[in-house]
Design a protein around this motif. Structure first.
Motif, PDB file in Angstrom:
ATOM      1  N   GLN A 270      20.535  20.654  12.656  1.00 32.92           N
ATOM      2  CA  GLN A 270      19.811  20.623  13.924  1.00 32.92           C
ATOM      3  C   GLN A 270      20.740  20.458  15.124  1.00 32.92           C
ATOM      4  OE1 GLN A 270      16.329  21.005  14.141  1.00 32.92           O
ATOM      5  NE2 GLN A 270      16.674  21.561  11.998  1.00 32.92           N
ATOM      6  N   TYR A 271      22.023  20.164  14.881  1.00 27.70           N
ATOM      7  CA  TYR A 271      22.905  19.800  15.974  1.00 27.70           C
ATOM      8  C   TYR A 271      23.148  20.950  16.950  1.00 27.70           C
ATOM      9  CZ  TYR A 271      23.974  15.469  13.445  1.00 27.70           C
ATOM     10  OH  TYR A 271      23.887  14.254  12.808  1.00 27.70           O
ATOM     11  N   ASP A 272      23.312  22.164  16.451  1.00 25.80           N
ATOM     12  CA  ASP A 272      23.581  23.276  17.355  1.00 25.80           C
ATOM     13  C   ASP A 272      22.416  23.514  18.311  1.00 25.80           C
ATOM     14  OD1 ASP A 272      26.144  23.785  16.588  1.00 25.80           O
ATOM     15  OD2 ASP A 272      25.672  25.502  15.325  1.00 25.80           O
ATOM     16  N   LYS A 273      21.194  23.491  17.813  1.00 25.38           N
ATOM     17  CA  LYS A 273      20.041  23.736  18.691  1.00 25.38           C
ATOM     18  C   LYS A 273      19.804  22.568  19.644  1.00 25.38           C
ATOM     19  CE  LYS A 273      16.915  24.305  15.500  1.00 25.38           C
ATOM     20  NZ  LYS A 273      15.605  24.499  14.822  1.00 25.38           N
ATOM     21  N   ARG A 274      20.341  21.404  19.313  1.00 27.52           N
ATOM     22  CA  ARG A 274      20.204  20.244  20.188  1.00 27.52           C
ATOM     23  C   ARG A 274      21.414  20.053  21.099  1.00 27.52           C
ATOM     24  NH1 ARG A 274      17.160  16.014  15.940  1.00 27.52           N
ATOM     25  NH2 ARG A 274      15.263  17.307  15.813  1.00 27.52           N
ATOM     26  N   SER A 275      22.339  20.994  21.062  1.00 29.19           N
ATOM     27  CA  SER A 275      23.501  20.940  21.942  1.00 29.19           C
ATOM     28  C   SER A 275      23.143  21.546  23.294  1.00 29.19           C
ATOM     29  CB  SER A 275      24.674  21.709  21.320  1.00 29.19           C
ATOM     30  OG  SER A 275      24.507  23.106  21.488  1.00 29.19           O
ATOM     31  N   VAL A 276      24.097  21.554  24.213  1.00 32.88           N
ATOM     32  CA  VAL A 276      23.846  22.126  25.540  1.00 32.88           C
ATOM     33  C   VAL A 276      24.152  23.619  25.578  1.00 32.88           C
ATOM     34  CG1 VAL A 276      24.379  19.888  26.553  1.00 32.88           C
ATOM     35  CG2 VAL A 276      26.126  21.688  26.547  1.00 32.88           C
TER      36      VAL A 276
END
Length: 309
Positions: free
Chosen positions: A221-227
């Protein structure tokens, strides 16, 4: 220095989540009780001295959670025209500041007084912390605070068309997240410029415990929650900074964001700070040298010069 009695007026306004109704407007500025600093507020390098001729209105509610409060700092000398606003969103980590809460507040007060003493309105926003609050709560709290500012800052002689959001540490991620994710933005939650200091903008599999507490343990999920890539579509001026004493990982985050923005034709003004020992040090208020003061003031003056209608 003259002592002031510190009074805290707890204003109850209509609560607003990021996707709820706008906060109710304050009834009148006379409802506020300024809270000055006493002579004992000197732990953070002379806060009382820096904050001479500055008044604080503290604990103003912008949302329904007890953490959803903000402080406003203004000069005791009122300007003839509405003044730009510096909104400070700070945090050493997603779970809170490493220092004692009182010391952290005094250090942040110095930055607020920097704004007030430079003919601006200083606003500090408190927001919900991990692990109780997870992504994207930090960004939606900032959106709710901005809505409150748009609806009320004129009562402090502030100009809602000239808000510069200063994100520091975890606060930089929250500010950048709000800009990068249109689905988190609300009516009247816009800014005229941003200053991002030593932020994490994309978390990897080596996420720290604090980052996992906010972003979750599912690394997919980290990429979609990045800027990224949303930050590339931001059209407001950006000042990007990190410090010489930042970790290699933080420096790499700043350098990557700068390179990516420049590649997209939106190259930010950048600054290398000598020290980042608190938001006051980032603005050179501790005498540490290179700081954000000059690029931030330049950004504010440029916003004023463009003559928004």
């Amino acid at each position: 220095m003259k002592n002031y009695l510190a009074f805290f007026l707890f204003l109850t306004v209509t609560a607003a989540s990021a996707h709820g109704p706008l906060p109710a407007r304050l009834t009148a500025l006379s409802d506020l009780v300024p809270a000055g600093l006493t002579d004992s507020d000197t732990t953070a390098g002379g806060t009382a001295r820096l904050c001479e001729q500055v008044s604080f209105s503290r604990g103003l509610r912008y949302g329904e959670n007890e953490a959803n409060v903000l402080d406003v700092a203004t000069s005791t000398t009122k300007a003839d025209t509405p003044r730009p606003v510096l909104l400070f969103v700070t945090g050493d980590t997603f779970t809170g500041d490493r220092g004692a809460p009182e010391l952290a507040r005094q250090i942040q007060d110095q930055a607020m007084c920097f704004a007030a003493r430079n003919d601006m309105i200083g606003v500090r926003v408190n927001y919900r912390l991990a692990p109780a609050a997870t992504w994207p709560t930090g960004a939606t709290d900032v959106a709710a605070a901005l809505s409150w500012i748009h609806g009320n800052i004129d009562l402090f002689n502030g100009d809602a068309r000239e808000i510069v959001a200063v994100g520091y540490g975890a606060g930089a991620f929250h500010v950048a997240t709000l800009l990068a994710h249109p689905e988190l933005q609300t009516d009247r939650a816009d800014v005229a410029g941003v200053v991002l200091v030593s932020g994490i903008y994309r978390v990897g599999k080596d996420a720290s415990d604090s980052e996992k507490a906010y972003l979750g343990t599912d690394a997919t999920q980290y990429d979609k929650r990045s800027v990224f890539p949303g930050i590339l579509n931001v059209d407001v001026p950006i000042v990007l900074a990190w410090a010489a004493d930042d970790s290699a990982g933080l420096v790499a985050q700043g350098e990557t964001l700068k390179k990516t923005l420049c590649g997209a034709g939106h190259c930010p003004r950048s600054a290398m700070l000598r020290s980042r020992d608190g938001i006051a040090a980032a603005f050179g208020l501790d005498g540490s040298g290179d700081s954000l003061a000059e690029p931030t003031l330049l950004l504010v003056h440029q916003l004023e010069a463009r003559g928004l209608p």
